[in-house]
Design a protein around this motif. Structure first.
Motif, short mmCIF file in Angstrom:
data_model
loop_
_atom_site.label_atom_id
_atom_site.label_comp_id
_atom_site.label_asym_id
_atom_site.label_seq_id
_atom_site.Cartn_x
_atom_site.Cartn_y
_atom_site.Cartn_z
N GLY A 51 -19.32 -2.35 75.45
CA GLY A 51 -20.05 -3.48 74.73
C GLY A 51 -21.46 -3.78 75.29
O GLY A 51 -21.72 -4.20 74.04
N SER A 52 -21.88 -1.97 76.26
CA SER A 52 -23.46 -2.62 76.28
C SER A 52 -24.63 -2.72 75.91
O SER A 52 -25.73 -3.10 75.11
N VAL A 53 -24.06 -1.14 74.22
CA VAL A 53 -24.82 -0.95 73.64
C VAL A 53 -24.83 -1.98 72.34
O VAL A 53 -26.41 -1.76 72.22
N GLU A 54 -24.09 -2.58 71.90
CA GLU A 54 -24.35 -2.94 70.99
C GLU A 54 -24.86 -4.94 71.71
O GLU A 54 -25.91 -4.69 70.43
N GLY A 55 -24.93 -5.26 72.99
CA GLY A 55 -25.54 -6.31 73.61
C GLY A 55 -27.06 -6.10 73.24
O GLY A 55 -27.86 -6.90 73.35
N ILE A 56 -27.31 -4.32 74.09
CA ILE A 56 -28.83 -4.44 74.25
C ILE A 56 -29.09 -4.15 72.38
O ILE A 56 -30.23 -5.09 72.14
N GLN A 57 -28.44 -3.71 71.85
CA GLN A 57 -29.03 -3.78 70.31
C GLN A 57 -29.37 -5.17 69.54
O GLN A 57 -29.99 -5.38 69.00
N LYS A 58 -28.23 -5.81 70.12
CA LYS A 58 -27.75 -7.88 69.78
C LYS A 58 -29.72 -8.16 70.21
O LYS A 58 -30.45 -9.04 70.05
N ALA A 59 -30.05 -7.64 71.70
CA ALA A 59 -30.89 -8.17 72.16
C ALA A 59 -32.55 -7.93 71.88
O ALA A 59 -33.47 -8.33 72.05
N LEU A 60 -32.58 -7.01 71.77
CA LEU A 60 -33.66 -6.06 70.61
C LEU A 60 -34.02 -6.94 68.75
O LEU A 60 -35.09 -6.76 68.50
N SER A 61 -32.48 -6.95 68.80
CA SER A 61 -32.80 -7.75 67.63
C SER A 61 -33.29 -8.65 67.56
O SER A 61 -34.11 -9.49 66.75
N TRP A 62 -32.80 -9.20 68.21
CA TRP A 62 -33.57 -11.03 68.95
C TRP A 62 -35.21 -11.64 68.50
O TRP A 62 -35.50 -11.97 68.34
N ALA A 63 -35.53 -10.01 69.66
CA ALA A 63 -36.32 -10.10 69.98
C ALA A 63 -37.90 -9.57 68.47
O ALA A 63 -38.84 -9.69 69.32
N GLY A 64 -37.02 -9.19 67.75
CA GLY A 64 -37.89 -8.71 66.49
C GLY A 64 -38.49 -7.11 67.50
O GLY A 64 -39.45 -6.99 66.36
N LEU A 65 -38.05 -6.67 67.93
CA LEU A 65 -38.09 -4.68 68.13
C LEU A 65 -37.68 -4.09 67.99
O LEU A 65 -36.15 -3.78 68.04
N ASP A 68 -37.43 2.95 65.66
CA ASP A 68 -36.72 3.56 64.28
C ASP A 68 -36.31 4.37 64.31
O ASP A 68 -35.36 4.61 63.34
N PHE A 69 -35.51 4.64 64.65
CA PHE A 69 -35.00 5.53 65.57
C PHE A 69 -33.92 5.56 66.32
O PHE A 69 -33.90 5.13 67.28
N GLY A 70 -32.39 6.09 65.93
CA GLY A 70 -31.69 5.34 67.01
C GLY A 70 -29.95 5.65 66.44
O GLY A 70 -29.63 5.21 65.69
N PRO A 71 -29.07 4.78 67.44
CA PRO A 71 -27.76 4.11 66.91
C PRO A 71 -28.04 3.09 65.80
O PRO A 71 -28.81 2.66 65.73
N ALA A 72 -27.06 4.04 64.34
CA ALA A 72 -27.18 2.98 63.52
C ALA A 72 -28.59 3.08 63.28
O ALA A 72 -28.47 2.39 61.79
N ARG A 73 -29.39 3.88 63.26
CA ARG A 73 -30.85 3.98 62.54
C ARG A 73 -31.07 5.77 62.55
O ARG A 73 -32.10 6.32 63.39
N ASP A 74 -29.98 6.13 61.87
CA ASP A 74 -29.64 8.22 62.17
C ASP A 74 -31.60 8.77 61.44
O ASP A 74 -32.27 7.90 61.10
N GLY A 75 -31.65 10.03 62.01
CA GLY A 75 -32.81 10.63 62.47
C GLY A 75 -32.83 11.81 62.75
O GLY A 75 -31.81 11.91 62.75
N PRO A 76 -34.17 12.40 62.12
CA PRO A 76 -33.79 13.57 62.98
C PRO A 76 -33.67 14.11 64.38
O PRO A 76 -34.20 15.56 64.85
N HIS A 77 -33.72 13.29 65.05
CA HIS A 77 -33.65 13.57 66.63
C HIS A 77 -32.41 13.90 67.03
O HIS A 77 -32.04 13.15 68.52
N GLY A 78 -31.35 13.10 66.46
CA GLY A 78 -30.23 12.75 66.91
C GLY A 78 -29.21 14.37 67.59
O GLY A 78 -29.62 14.95 67.55
N PRO A 79 -28.31 13.79 68.52
CA PRO A 79 -27.82 12.39 68.10
C PRO A 79 -27.85 11.78 70.33
O PRO A 79 -29.61 12.03 70.31
N TYR A 80 -27.78 10.49 69.58
CA TYR A 80 -29.42 9.55 70.15
C TYR A 80 -27.53 9.02 72.26
O TYR A 80 -28.91 8.35 72.37
N PHE A 81 -26.55 9.48 71.92
CA PHE A 81 -26.25 9.27 72.84
C PHE A 81 -26.49 10.73 73.96
O PHE A 81 -25.70 11.28 73.30
#
Length: 535
Positions: A51-65, A68-81
């Protein structure tokens, strides 16, 4: 393209230090017109928390940060784990082994402990005797074929020729190889990489141009630059950020202190205020011009100041929007010292961010809706926990409100009737006779009813006060006594906004009803205020 990365480990909830690091990556990326990646460094499986990854994503979303790329936001640099990139790390480790810059070590944990203890007793600073470095190719091949577990170590005896070690924040840094473990491990026996290898490989493979990370990695920077040189790779620019401290000056961590972002989310702090607070922690230094790069190596690090700031950096309570932070942020303006997070500064910043928000109707509406559930939960039986009444509460409290969740604490009287039998309420009128109190209440009711409620609402604060003073003078009552009786009747609390503002927030019907009800309260002589206060 300018590309940065925020690379937390999924070992629990995101803490304030992690949020500040994400913020600095966001600010610097946007300032340079670039993007940033959220990369999850989950190679230490023993410490990963579900659950840590989901918690990190939620905290970043709450803060408005928004990364651009990462989990749930695929891009040319993955995989992101990182756990999904193990083959990549092994290939780089094998390349170093093949080139003779690294080797396989088959020593067991017990053997390594014995060697380290023996070296320490002899007065050596080494932590390993390099035993496996001297194994022949045939011995290594035999052990690998037999299935013996091994780690891959870099041979720190091979020091490549490269430019001097430089950091954006600290300037030129003397190489400090001797402060590191002897021949640091790059690939563990479970074939997961250590941070040393994984960070270098991922930052190169993902095209990272600037690395912002905690100052605890500064001693490892020479090693990482050696790896880039060994692999014939161009390193990114590095900026090591001084850490945050708890008020007792201990290192801020997930296991020490009140530092989890989720706690600040639950308590109703404004996300922009949190970012403002974190951004200014350590931002504001002025440095002398940078000195030339030192030559040679040393067992200790020497840091030369970064270039002098051309503009004055903001002070520690300067109010800033996210866009203002982006335009003004500058890594060389960061202090070289760890910073203590002062919650009183957060209170100041949060209060003024709230004032900015409710200064327009849309912002006021959003604040009221956001806190609506909390107010309803506190005053479950109240019919007055409407969004409009909460808006009235916010407007009434204005500069008194530090946190939006404090509304029930500062203005309970807007949602429920005062408790006139409380110790605080009784202490307000203990030395005022019942007769005098009733005269004062009647005088105020006269002022309200003299020209009608609409006229009262439309009148200026000054004109109403003139009328009240006239009534007070007729009664021959001191101003502080007059106002205290009214405040007791309306709120049952010693402190609060102006009486006239409270009346307008309550409205005509509730004000009259409250004045009438307070007349039925028993005399204060029935309550031992001093005794109750000592409980």
């Amino acid at each position: 393209m300018v590309l940065l990365r925020f690379a937390p480990s999924p070992t629990g909830p995101l803490h304030l230090g992690g949020l500040r690091m994400a913020l600095y990556n966001h600010l610097y990326a946007r300032k340079l017109g670039g993007k940033w990646i959220l990369r999850i460094e989950d190679t230490d499986t023993t410490r990963s928390v579900p659950g840590s990854v989901e918690g990190i994503q939620k905290a970043l979303s709450w803060a408005g940060l928004d990364y651009d790329f990462g989990p749930a936001r695929d891009g040319p640099h993955g995989p992101y784990f990182q756990s999904e990139r193990r083959d990549l790390y092994r290939s780089y480790a094998n390349k170093l082994v093949d080139n003779g810059q690294a080797y396989r070590c088959f020593c067991s944990a017990d053997e390594l402990a014995d060697v380290k203890a023996r070296l320490a007793r002899s007065g050596s600073n080494n932590t390993y005797d390099k035993k496996c470095l001297h194994l022949s190719d045939e011995e290594v091949a035999r052990k690998v074929k037999a299935g013996e577990k091994y780690v891959v170590r870099i041979n720190d005896g091979i020091v490549p020729t490269r430019p001097p070690t430089h950091d954006i924040v600290y300037g030129y840094v003397r190489d400090a190889h001797l402060s590191l473990a002897t021949d640091p491990v790059l690939l563990k026996s479970d074939q997961f990489p250590t941070y040393h290898l994984a960070s270098v490989v991922d930052d190169h493979e993902m095209g990272i141009t600037h690395v912002l990370r905690g100052e605890e990695w500064l001693p490892s920077l020479p090693l990482h630059l050696d790896l880039y040189t060994h692999l014939n790779l161009t390193p990114p620019q590095f900026a090591h950020i001084p850490i945050l401290l708890n008020p007792d000056k201990t290192k801020m961590s997930k296991r020490h202190g009140d530092v989890q972002v989720v706690d600040y989310m639950r308590r109703g702090w404004e996300p922009h205020a949190i970012l403002n607070w974190l951004a200014l922690a350590g931002w504001g230094a002025k440095h002398e011009p940078e000195q030339p790069a030192p030559s040679g190596t040393s067992s200790s690090s020497s840091r030369s100041p970064s270039p002098h700031r051309l503009e004055d950096a903001p002070d520690s309570t300067h109010l800033m929007t996210l866009s203002e932070m982006i335009s003004g942020f500058d890594l060389p303006a960061l202090t070289h010292r760890s910073s203590i997070l002062d919650v009183t500064k957060l209170e100041y910043i949060n209060k003024h961010h709230l004032m900015r928000t409710w200064s327009n109707p849309k912002g006021l509406e959003e604040l009221a809706k956001r806190v609506h559930g909390l107010v309803k939960d506190v005053f479950k039986a109240s019919p007055y926990t409407t969004v409009n009444n909460i808006k009235n509460a916010i407007t009434l409290l204005e500069g008194r409100l530090t946190n939006i969740h404090d509304i029930p604490i500062h203005a309970p009287y807007l949602f429920v009737e005062p408790d006139w039998t409380s110790v605080e309420a009784q202490s307000m009128i203990r030395d005022i006779s019942v007769e005098k109190r009733m005269h004062i209440i009647d005088a105020f009711m006269t002022v309200i009813q003299a020209n009608g409620w609409l006229t009262f609402e439309a009148a200026s604060h000054e004109s109403i006060m003139v009328t009240l003073h006239q009534e007070r003078e007729k009664l021959g009552v001191q101003l502080k006594v007059f106002m205290r009786v009214l405040r007791h009747a309306l709120t049952g609390m010693k402190d609060g906004p102006a009486i006239i503002d409270i009346v307008r927030a309550l409205g005509h019907e509730r004000t009259i009803t409250r004045f009438q009800a307070v007349k039925d309260v028993k005399d204060v002589d029935d309550v031992d205020v001093d005794a109750e206060s000592k409980k």
